[in-house]
Write an enzyme that holds these catalytic residues in place. Structure first.
Site, PDB file in Angstrom:
ATOM      1  N   GLN A 129       0.892  -1.189   0.055  1.00 13.92           N
ATOM      2  CA  GLN A 129       0.001   0.006   0.150  1.00 13.92           C
ATOM      3  C   GLN A 129       0.909   1.303  -0.190  1.00 13.92           C
ATOM      4  O   GLN A 129       1.743   1.265   1.016  1.00 13.92           O
ATOM      5  CB  GLN A 129      -1.052   0.046   1.035  1.00 13.92           C
ATOM      6  CG  GLN A 129      -0.082   0.070   2.580  1.00 13.92           C
ATOM      7  CD  GLN A 129      -1.297  -0.048   3.732  1.00 13.92           C
ATOM      8  OE1 GLN A 129      -2.176  -0.719   3.628  1.00 13.92           O
ATOM      9  NE2 GLN A 129      -1.280   0.943   4.610  1.00 13.92           N
ATOM     10  N   GLY A 130       0.789   1.977  -1.028  1.00 11.14           N
ATOM     11  CA  GLY A 130       1.575   3.191  -0.907  1.00 11.14           C
ATOM     12  C   GLY A 130       0.773   4.439  -0.377  1.00 11.14           C
ATOM     13  O   GLY A 130      -0.188   5.249  -1.154  1.00 11.14           O
ATOM     14  N   SER A 132       1.927   6.214   3.039  1.00 14.15           N
ATOM     15  CA  SER A 132       2.642   7.341   3.964  1.00 14.15           C
ATOM     16  C   SER A 132       3.756   7.755   3.152  1.00 14.15           C
ATOM     17  O   SER A 132       4.292   7.128   2.058  1.00 14.15           O
ATOM     18  CB  SER A 132       3.393   6.392   5.042  1.00 14.15           C
ATOM     19  OG  SER A 132       2.707   6.064   6.062  1.00 14.15           O
ATOM     20  N   SER A 164       5.633  -1.347   3.425  1.00 13.24           N
ATOM     21  CA  SER A 164       5.875  -2.904   3.861  1.00 13.24           C
ATOM     22  C   SER A 164       5.662  -3.782   2.560  1.00 13.24           C
ATOM     23  O   SER A 164       4.510  -3.436   1.675  1.00 13.24           O
ATOM     24  CB  SER A 164       4.734  -3.313   4.742  1.00 13.24           C
ATOM     25  OG  SER A 164       4.856  -2.702   6.045  1.00 13.24           O
ATOM     26  N   GLU A 245      -9.282  -3.526   7.345  1.00 11.13           N
ATOM     27  CA  GLU A 245      -7.847  -3.799   7.709  1.00 11.13           C
ATOM     28  C   GLU A 245      -7.750  -4.066   9.412  1.00 11.13           C
ATOM     29  O   GLU A 245      -7.124  -4.976   9.894  1.00 11.13           O
ATOM     30  CB  GLU A 245      -7.014  -2.659   7.172  1.00 11.13           C
ATOM     31  CG  GLU A 245      -5.372  -3.119   7.783  1.00 11.13           C
ATOM     32  CD  GLU A 245      -4.372  -1.987   7.402  1.00 11.13           C
ATOM     33  OE1 GLU A 245      -3.413  -1.948   7.322  1.00 11.13           O
ATOM     34  OE2 GLU A 245      -4.878  -0.811   7.501  1.00 11.13           O
ATOM     35  N   SER A 361      -0.021   5.188  13.064  1.00  8.89           N
ATOM     36  CA  SER A 361       0.871   5.312  14.244  1.00  8.89           C
ATOM     37  C   SER A 361      -0.249   5.380  15.430  1.00  8.89           C
ATOM     38  O   SER A 361      -1.313   5.841  15.444  1.00  8.89           O
ATOM     39  CB  SER A 361       1.843   6.403  14.147  1.00  8.89           C
ATOM     40  OG  SER A 361       1.135   7.592  14.456  1.00  8.89           O
ATOM     41  N   GLU A 363       0.214   7.526  17.959  1.00 11.49           N
ATOM     42  CA  GLU A 363      -0.178   8.883  18.431  1.00 11.49           C
ATOM     43  C   GLU A 363      -1.279   9.438  17.324  1.00 11.49           C
ATOM     44  O   GLU A 363      -1.991  10.269  17.646  1.00 11.49           O
ATOM     45  CB  GLU A 363       1.073   9.597  18.044  1.00 11.49           C
ATOM     46  CG  GLU A 363       2.210   9.318  18.979  1.00 11.49           C
ATOM     47  CD  GLU A 363       3.148   7.983  18.747  1.00 11.49           C
ATOM     48  OE1 GLU A 363       3.772   7.588  19.720  1.00 11.49           O
ATOM     49  OE2 GLU A 363       2.891   7.379  17.861  1.00 11.49           O
TER      50      GLU A 363
END
Length: 382
Positions: A129-130, A132, A164, A245, A361, A363
């Site tokens: 998956q593109g 970030s 990933s 997901e 993330s 956060e």
């Protein structure tokens, strides 16, 4: 909410456990330390997922007309739990069956479904998956990779990071900006990874070989037919995808299994009698149970047909907390596990390292919980 398993659900779980016992190699616990995106585990996952598909256990939650069995989200949860307890032998393909495939079923064109769904259902596809980017992270609205229309094509320029599986993936689920509107200016493209103009560089890490990468797009040209949905529809599609997901990644199940294994070893060593050790184990177990129940609440709502919103971030963060706590418990009381004395615990520790990063993330999840779930003000009240 009643989370008692039905006899049929119990039978499904036992079927999965039997399949795993018969299929995984004897040295699986040590072998699984290669990491989900390593060449070794990726190669094994293709064989393993092929066998799952033969036994109708790879996509049982898909609709029957797409090759699934139409089973409900509880069966999807049971399947994911047992795979994660085993160390996720599907490798990167867990992503295909949990959210890439369902997203294509809902939003893909007939041509896209015909091209991409059969390889997923047969266990022979690997996606990345593109999302970030440098400086963007989990804030997808700030992404800068551009896809500019040029006749019947798009020309893509930009960079993705922390991707990933990119080094071995067949196809990229790519987000790119097609206009300057912050959210409505983002579109999705299904991009074969052998397309000219793509460069992949592995990022060295401690979580296993081949796990994360940088991906560069330099004047990459793709046909307009590679776009998923309409221009500017990415925000809606990604929201749907991420809900699938997070439902499909029950990391709490692996964390609890690792904790139980650690406690058993400490008991055998006569080290579990100390109050401090038992209290820490109980705290970790409580966090695992909290994460499980938070996730089950989401599954229950989804089974009832309710729309799942940002409250899924609460379950996601609860899972991060339990993963971290179990990893800390093992590192504190069984440090030899990280030096290969206990392969299963080492495998969990490697998976736990990325628990607060993968799928958004920790956060970012806290920000979502504060703003969208608790509706807290962004600025301090005077």
């Amino acid at each position: 909410m009643d989370f008692t398993w039905t006899p049929e659900e119990e039978a499904f779980r036992e079927r999965l456990r039997s399949f795993l016992a018969q299929t995984l190699p004897e040295d699986w616990e040590r072998f699984s330390q290669h990491g989900p995106a390593s060449p070794a585990l990726t190669e094994y996952a293709a064989t393993f997922c092929g066998k799952l598909a033969e036994d109708n256990l790879l996509t049982p939650h898909w609709p029957t007309d797409i090759g699934g069995q139409g089973l409900d989200p509880w069966h999807q949860t049971i399947l994911a739990e047992e795979m994660w307890i085993a160390g996720e032998p599907r490798g990167g393909q867990y992503m295909n069956v949990n959210w890439i495939g369902p997203t294509l079923i809902k939003y893909g064109s007939p041509q896209q479904q015909e091209r991409y769904l059969p390889p997923i259902a047969e266990g022979r596809a690997l996606w990345c998956q593109g999302f970030s980017e440098p400086g963007s992270g989990s804030d997808l609205a700030s992404l800068r990779t551009k896809a500019e229309r040029d006749g019947e094509d798009y020309v893509v320029n930009g960079q993705k990071i922390w991707t990933s599986y990119a080094g071995l993936a067949d196809t990229c689920f790519l987000l790119a900006r097609t206009s300057e509107d912050r959210k409505r200016g983002i579109s999705i493209f299904l991009v074969p990874m052998d397309t000219p103009g793509i460069t992949v560089r592995q990022i060295p890490s401690i979580i296993g070989e081949g796990d994360i990468h940088e991906v560069f797009f330099d004047d990459m040209r793709i046909p307009a037919s590679a776009r998923l949905g309409e221009e500017g529809q990415a925000w809606e599609i990604v929201a749907y995808s991420l809900r699938n997901e997070r439902l499909g990644i029950p990391r709490y199940s692996l964390a609890r299994a690792a904790l139980d294994r650690a406690v058993m070893i400490l008991k055998d060593q006569g080290e579990f009698g100390r109050d401090a050790v038992r209290i820490e184990a109980a705290e970790a177990a409580a966090l695992c149970e909290a994460a499980r129940l938070a996730s089950y609440a989401i599954v229950s709502r989804r089974t009832a047909g309710e729309v799942i919103g940002q409250e899924s971030s609460s379950a996601r963060f609860a899972t991060v907390m339990c993963e971290r706590r179990v990893a800390e418990f093992v590192a504190e009381h069984l440090p030899e596990a990280l030096a290969d004395a206990h392969p299963y615990l080492k495998m969990h520790h490697q998976r736990a390292i990325v628990a607060g990063i993968a799928a958004g993330s920790a956060e970012i999840q806290l920000n979502i919980i504060a703003s969208d779930v608790l509706e807290l003000p962004r600025e301090p009240r005077q």
